[in-house]
Design an enzyme around this catalytic site. Sequence first.
Site: not given
Ligand SMILES: *Cc1c(COP(=O)(O)O)cnc(C)c1O
Length: 354
Positions: A100, A167, A191
């Site tokens: 990511w 993030d 998540k």
């Molecule tokens: C799942 C995830 C993403 C991607 O998320 P989307 O909503 O599918 O774009 C980005 N960063 C992390 C840390 C993730 O776990």
Amino acid sequence: MKKHNFSAGPAILPQEVLQQAADAVRELDGIGLSLIEISHRSKEFIAIMQEAQGLVLELLGIENKGYEVLFLQGGASNQFLMVAQNLLEKKAGYLNTGTWSSNAIKEAKLYGTVYELASSKEANFNYIPKNYSIAEDLDYVHLTTNNTIFGTQLKTLPDTDIPLVADMSSDIFSHPFPYEKLALFYAGAQKNMGPAGTTLVVVKKDLLGKVSRTIPSMLNYQVHIDKESMFNTPPVFAIYTSLLNLRWIKAQGGLDQIGKLNHEKAALIYDEIDRNSCFSGFAAKEDRSIMNVTFNLNDPSKAAAFDALWAEKGISGLKGHRSVGGYRASIYNAMPIESIKVLVACMQTFEKQQ
Ligand SMILES: *Cc1c(COP(=O)(O)O)cnc(C)c1O
């Protein structure tokens, strides 16, 4: 029978949240209409949006500190480019701790110069780099606090005056964290917050308005702030269900209690991984995530036998991401400790069978 859901995302939500969300799809709070057939400008939905925004700040302990709360769309992946478009004038620093982070770097490079502060790519991202230096002239530093795929987690933030952007898709609301040290953070809901379809963005107002480019309205944080997160039709179901989950987190005792429980839950599995002669942990011990526990069989030829065993016990979603292999137990807030005990018992049974 409800399965023990170890899915990495979209992921487990509390049973009562699912029930309340289902009820609201039929009829919202006795108003004679479904949640998903009312105007987002109705007084009912405005109240939902405001309560959700308020609870985010309250649970994270950052009320009255200049933060705005947005519920946007496009996933965390859209934030990879929005962050850069809104904040990157010349140079930014990115810590590369996984897939990511790498994706975030790729998008940011479209808008300016990106320095990789450090990377653990050479070790397939099984640790978090430390002791890297941060130049004084960066517009911001971007971090991924929890690496969902590799099972590593940032335990502390770098000590710097450069604005920190994070993030937090897979560990937001999971434990007390110095949120007030972040200038902007974001999380795809699916998540640890709610269903897929909305992305939480928390941003300090004074961070914005410093880049010279023209930003398209939908990608402009300031536009969304000015319209109270309703510049266009917000994803009402995802926001409402996230609100239900935020209320649930508060009812559990907030992040102090949730964090304590999450540490206990993670320790149960990690202790078993370290004790059990059949398994090894993937992530460096000091960087182990309390949300995504990655581990491998010492003898991969035994995978079919172990897979059959956990499937038979009603466990779902334990397969590791294809870039790591092995297993990943995602144990988000809603994961009951009982399900973790079922997994640990499986690992013990497996060892005895060998
Ligand atoms: C799942 C995830 C993403 C991607 O998320 P989307 O909503 O599918 O774009 C980005 N960063 C992390 C840390 C993730 O776990």
